[in-house]
Design a protein around this motif. Structure first.
Motif, short mmCIF file in Angstrom:
data_model
loop_
_atom_site.label_atom_id
_atom_site.label_comp_id
_atom_site.label_asym_id
_atom_site.label_seq_id
_atom_site.Cartn_x
_atom_site.Cartn_y
_atom_site.Cartn_z
N MET A 36 0.97 -1.07 0.08
CA MET A 36 0.04 -0.21 -0.25
C MET A 36 1.00 1.02 0.19
O MET A 36 0.38 2.08 0.13
CB MET A 36 -1.16 -0.15 1.17
CG MET A 36 -1.80 -1.32 0.77
SD MET A 36 -3.14 -0.89 -0.28
CE MET A 36 -3.80 0.63 0.34
N LEU A 37 2.18 1.29 -0.07
CA LEU A 37 2.91 2.32 0.13
C LEU A 37 2.59 3.17 -1.24
O LEU A 37 2.04 4.77 -0.95
CB LEU A 37 4.55 2.03 -0.09
CG LEU A 37 5.76 3.04 0.09
CD1 LEU A 37 5.29 3.58 1.91
CD2 LEU A 37 6.78 2.67 0.47
N GLU A 38 2.30 3.43 -2.28
CA GLU A 38 2.45 3.83 -3.77
C GLU A 38 1.10 3.97 -3.65
O GLU A 38 1.11 5.67 -3.97
CB GLU A 38 3.36 2.99 -4.79
CG GLU A 38 5.02 2.81 -4.50
CD GLU A 38 5.49 3.90 -4.73
OE1 GLU A 38 4.49 5.53 -5.27
OE2 GLU A 38 6.36 4.29 -4.47
N VAL A 39 0.34 3.05 -3.27
CA VAL A 39 -1.10 3.25 -3.56
C VAL A 39 -1.92 4.57 -2.66
O VAL A 39 -2.52 5.69 -2.78
CB VAL A 39 -1.99 2.31 -3.51
CG1 VAL A 39 -3.18 2.21 -3.20
CG2 VAL A 39 -1.70 1.27 -3.94
N GLY A 40 -1.25 4.45 -1.52
CA GLY A 40 -1.63 5.67 -0.43
C GLY A 40 -1.39 7.04 -0.60
O GLY A 40 -1.77 8.04 -0.62
N SER A 41 0.04 6.87 -0.89
CA SER A 41 0.48 8.23 -1.27
C SER A 41 0.11 8.90 -3.07
O SER A 41 -0.40 9.77 -2.90
CB SER A 41 1.95 7.79 -1.43
OG SER A 41 3.00 9.06 -2.10
N SER A 42 -0.42 7.55 -3.67
CA SER A 42 -1.08 8.64 -4.71
C SER A 42 -2.79 9.19 -4.48
O SER A 42 -2.90 10.28 -4.53
CB SER A 42 -1.60 7.51 -6.16
OG SER A 42 -0.08 6.91 -6.44
N LEU A 72 -3.75 6.36 9.53
CA LEU A 72 -4.16 5.28 9.01
C LEU A 72 -2.44 5.03 8.82
O LEU A 72 -2.17 4.12 8.01
CB LEU A 72 -5.30 4.75 8.44
CG LEU A 72 -5.89 3.26 8.74
CD1 LEU A 72 -6.31 2.99 10.52
CD2 LEU A 72 -6.57 3.10 7.76
N TYR A 73 -2.45 5.68 6.88
CA TYR A 73 -1.00 5.40 6.80
C TYR A 73 0.49 6.07 7.01
O TYR A 73 0.77 4.83 6.67
CB TYR A 73 -1.77 5.91 5.22
CG TYR A 73 -0.35 6.14 4.45
CD1 TYR A 73 -0.48 5.49 3.59
CD2 TYR A 73 0.36 7.42 4.02
CE1 TYR A 73 0.65 5.18 2.88
CE2 TYR A 73 1.81 7.06 2.69
CZ TYR A 73 1.61 6.09 2.26
OH TYR A 73 1.84 5.95 1.73
N LEU A 74 -0.26 6.39 7.66
CA LEU A 74 1.20 7.15 8.61
C LEU A 74 1.51 6.06 9.35
O LEU A 74 2.43 5.47 9.68
CB LEU A 74 1.19 8.17 9.60
CG LEU A 74 2.17 8.63 10.00
CD1 LEU A 74 2.87 9.09 9.72
CD2 LEU A 74 1.62 9.87 11.59
N LEU A 75 0.51 5.44 9.94
CA LEU A 75 1.06 4.40 10.85
C LEU A 75 0.60 2.68 10.87
O LEU A 75 1.77 1.78 11.35
CB LEU A 75 -0.35 4.51 12.85
CG LEU A 75 -0.97 5.30 12.78
CD1 LEU A 75 -1.43 5.99 14.03
CD2 LEU A 75 1.26 5.99 14.01
N HIS A 76 0.41 2.46 9.74
CA HIS A 76 0.39 1.22 9.91
C HIS A 76 0.94 0.73 7.76
O HIS A 76 1.38 -0.21 7.79
CB HIS A 76 -1.34 1.10 8.98
CG HIS A 76 -1.93 0.29 10.17
ND1 HIS A 76 -2.60 -0.43 11.41
CD2 HIS A 76 -2.87 1.13 10.93
CE1 HIS A 76 -2.83 -0.49 11.89
NE2 HIS A 76 -2.95 1.10 12.08
N VAL A 77 1.72 2.31 7.02
CA VAL A 77 2.25 1.47 6.32
C VAL A 77 3.83 2.19 5.93
O VAL A 77 4.88 1.77 6.31
CB VAL A 77 1.19 2.42 4.97
CG1 VAL A 77 2.67 2.02 3.59
CG2 VAL A 77 0.33 1.57 4.68
N LEU A 78 3.80 3.58 6.97
CA LEU A 78 5.32 4.55 6.99
C LEU A 78 6.02 4.65 7.90
O LEU A 78 7.75 3.90 7.68
CB LEU A 78 4.76 6.12 6.72
CG LEU A 78 3.89 6.36 5.53
CD1 LEU A 78 4.56 8.04 5.46
CD2 LEU A 78 4.96 6.14 4.10
#
Length: 290
Positions: free
Chosen positions: A116-122, A141-147
């Motif tokens: 989900m790194l690129e998907v969430g960033s886009s 959510l993206y910060l805590l569970h991906v980045l």
């Protein structure tokens, strides 16, 4: 739901009916494969990409994808989830917030957040999505569970500082979380490096001990071979040959049953015993006097 579906356009009503069937198959019958089929039929009836029709069509399509994601996860087909969803929305920026949320949580749970790194960033960079009320919660959510699980600390700080949704207090709180996560990451890396160094040192110690033992064994073997060679060098080969020849005569050429051969056999045995004693006597024993 059927009463609401009657008020929708025919296409949306068909998709809503398939949604209801898919939900029943998922929850009541636990027929996950059939539930996915109903969801696919409903999404196909609404067309690819974001639904151009009324808002109800977009909601039905989103709900169909949510049910489909849950059914795929139940069948342990979570690797297909993102590609399955994108075939109906084409680009990450068009994903509904609820679908994106489920995808982030799913791939975080199976410890594959990099998917989900690129998907969430886009999705988060899209200007249209920044106006959505769910933008702040999805960014968190993206910060805590991906980045942070991926060690993307600089990207996380840049994302928080460039976010207009958070006020200064929220930004400081998130930056503190990022700093704490960075420290924990560094400690884990140091512990991992220390464990690797200890393992390498233990391996070197074991190899060193084995090498020392091997060297000792080779030294002893060399000494034994040298001693054996000197021993065989001192053996009376002539007596050995004589004893062998005499044994050949006794076994092959003479008839032990003949009475005339008994004295001769007795003398041969005595000679063989003397040769045997001479061959296998200690090397350094001085010759007997007399």
């Amino acid at each position: 739901m059927r009463s609401e579906a009657l008020a929708w356009p025919p296409v949306s009503a068909q998709a809503a009916s398939l949604l209801e069937e898919a939900a029943d198959l998922l929850v009541l019958h636990r027929d996950f494969a059939a539930a996915v089929e109903r969801c696919e039929a409903g999404c196909d009836s609404l067309g690819p990409g974001p639904s151009p029709g009324p808002e109800s069509s977009a909601e039905v399509k989103c709900s169909l994808c949510v049910v489909g994601i849950q059914a795929l996860a139940e069948m342990n087909r979570w690797r297909e989830v993102l590609s399955w969803v994108l075939q109906y929305y084409h680009v990450p920026e068009h994903l509904p917030p609820k679908v994106l949320e489920l995808c982030i949580l799913l791939y975080s749970k199976v410890r594959e957040p990099q998917v989900m790194l690129e998907v969430g960033s886009s999705w988060l960079r899209d200007q249209t999505n920044k106006s959505l009320p769910e933008y702040g919660s999805l960014l968190e959510l993206y910060l805590l569970h991906v980045l942070l699980p991926l060690g993307q600390f600089e990207g996380a700080e840049e994302l928080v500082r460039g976010c207009d949704v958070f006020d200064s207090e929220q930004q400081l709180a998130f930056l503190g979380t990022i700093c704490e996560s960075r420290c924990q990451w560094t400690q884990r890396e140091e512990m991992h490096s220390a464990a690797e160094e200890q393992q390498d040192a233990a391996t070197e110690t074991v190899l060193g001990a084995l090498s020392q033992k091997l060297l000792t064994m080779l030294t002893l073997l060399r000494r034994a071979l040298r001693s054996m060679s000197s021993h065989f060098y001192l053996l009376p080969y002539k007596k050995m040959l004589l004893a062998t020849f005499l044994l050949y005569l006794v076994v092959v050429r003479l008839d032990p049953a003949s009475p005339t051969s008994l004295p001769f056999i007795y003398k041969l045995v005595q000679l063989f015993r003397q040769a045997w004693a001479a061959v296998f006597s200690p090397i350094h024993r001085p010759p007997s006097q007399g």
